[in-house]
Design a protein around this motif. Sequence first.
Motif, mmCIF file in Angstrom:
data_model
loop_
_atom_site.group_PDB
_atom_site.id
_atom_site.type_symbol
_atom_site.label_atom_id
_atom_site.label_comp_id
_atom_site.label_asym_id
_atom_site.label_seq_id
_atom_site.Cartn_x
_atom_site.Cartn_y
_atom_site.Cartn_z
ATOM 1 N N TRP A 24 0.846 -1.183 0.000
ATOM 2 C CA TRP A 24 0.000 0.000 0.000
ATOM 3 C C TRP A 24 0.882 1.234 0.000
ATOM 4 O O TRP A 24 1.864 1.328 0.735
ATOM 5 N N ILE A 59 -9.792 0.476 2.033
ATOM 6 C CA ILE A 59 -8.654 0.647 1.141
ATOM 7 C C ILE A 59 -9.181 1.144 -0.195
ATOM 8 O O ILE A 59 -10.064 0.518 -0.789
ATOM 9 N N GLY A 62 -5.251 1.551 -3.433
ATOM 10 C CA GLY A 62 -3.965 1.208 -2.851
ATOM 11 C C GLY A 62 -3.580 1.990 -1.619
ATOM 12 O O GLY A 62 -2.417 1.925 -1.189
ATOM 13 N N LYS A 64 -4.851 3.156 2.492
ATOM 14 C CA LYS A 64 -5.806 3.047 3.588
ATOM 15 C C LYS A 64 -6.359 4.443 3.867
ATOM 16 O O LYS A 64 -5.638 5.336 4.291
ATOM 17 N N LYS A 224 -6.293 -6.837 3.836
ATOM 18 C CA LYS A 224 -5.157 -7.280 3.023
ATOM 19 C C LYS A 224 -5.545 -8.466 2.140
ATOM 20 O O LYS A 224 -5.113 -8.557 0.980
ATOM 21 N N TYR A 227 -7.329 -7.075 -0.719
ATOM 22 C CA TYR A 227 -6.423 -6.357 -1.617
ATOM 23 C C TYR A 227 -5.575 -7.324 -2.428
ATOM 24 O O TYR A 227 -5.254 -7.050 -3.590
ATOM 25 N N GLN A 231 -5.188 -7.486 -6.656
ATOM 26 C CA GLN A 231 -3.915 -7.500 -7.366
ATOM 27 C C GLN A 231 -3.687 -8.816 -8.117
ATOM 28 O O GLN A 231 -2.550 -9.145 -8.459
ATOM 29 N N VAL A 288 -15.241 -6.358 -1.908
ATOM 30 C CA VAL A 288 -14.252 -5.923 -2.898
ATOM 31 C C VAL A 288 -14.975 -5.474 -4.162
ATOM 32 O O VAL A 288 -15.752 -6.233 -4.746
ATOM 33 N N ASP A 293 -11.358 0.045 -7.379
ATOM 34 C CA ASP A 293 -10.159 -0.380 -6.647
ATOM 35 C C ASP A 293 -10.390 -0.214 -5.148
ATOM 36 O O ASP A 293 -9.581 0.365 -4.426
ATOM 37 N N VAL A 295 -11.615 -1.845 -1.329
ATOM 38 C CA VAL A 295 -11.769 -2.962 -0.400
ATOM 39 C C VAL A 295 -12.332 -2.407 0.907
ATOM 40 O O VAL A 295 -11.808 -1.424 1.451
#
Length: 333
Positions: A24, A59, A62, A64, A224, A227, A231, A288, A293, A295
């Motif tokens: 991040w 998030i 990318g 927080k 995480k 995320y 990705q 998500v 993008d 979360v």
Amino acid sequence: MRRFVVWLCSMVAAASFAQEAPPWRMSTPQEQQLDAATFRGFDEGIATALGDVQSVVVILQGRKVYEYYRDGNPDALRDAQSVTKSAMALLVGTALQRGQLASLEQTVVDLIPEWRPLNSDPRSQIITLRHLLAMTTGFEIDDPTGTAEPLAPAAAWTRPVRTAPGERFAYDNSGPLMVQSILERITSRRIADLVHDQLVTPLDLREPQYSHNSAWMRTVDMAKVGYLLLQDGRWADHQVLPPGFVAQLTRPQSAGGPPIGLPYGLGWWTAAGPTYIASGYAGQVIWVHPPLDLVVAVNSTVSPESQQRGQAMRLARGRIFQAAQKRLALNGK
């Protein structure tokens, strides 16, 4: 105690943030100011109107951008309930990545041969790992609330087969324990050790605790996990999951059904948008939304009342989603 954290102020704080959760990225001072303005009032709104919600991490692109902890403790391990099932599906991906599994189409009885004679129905012999993850095994299951106690794996395998594998979705709390047995067999490792090696270490998670088939995790660690899927299974310079595996996890395998009432992929619920969701009893959520993008991870009080009210899902797909749209609109101004 209430806590509202929007990454403001000093570069020291930003550097600490970067150390906590690579990859991040560090927010610029201007981004921090816009984040704070976007989420102003969220802390008080959750505290007063959403009493079941205990913690939230957001998030966005990318970074927080928002945290909330009713107890003021970001490091507390919280009961993830059936979010654990979604994490189990990731371990299947790591086994594929490491060559310990050939494919999701391998039959369960080929992976655990001693189960072959436990069920005389010939349809049981063609149940695959994919069917287990998709909850389309065809076993006789009646658990619309998703709260039935799981059976021991071998006992679960003896259940009557009522429909052809792949034909019908039925939520099954025993399925993940069968997946766990397969993973432990093919890797010769305990599941806690696999979690440590394949998820905790590469993603820099805090070590989970386990109770009654549920993992207890930090809310930021749930974020995480979400995320990682954004990705395509890559974390920093490490490919944790096979390329394309996330698309398999989040592609509907069936129309799904209770207890969430959404289409179901492989360990993950799917929704329009496209959005995919790890959902645990009573409001444990990883939400998500790839187009933004975005979360959102939420933990809630574990109780029947919290399950009925559904505050976590309303917060994620409602006010937080709207705030994320507003925040991204500010990027062009």
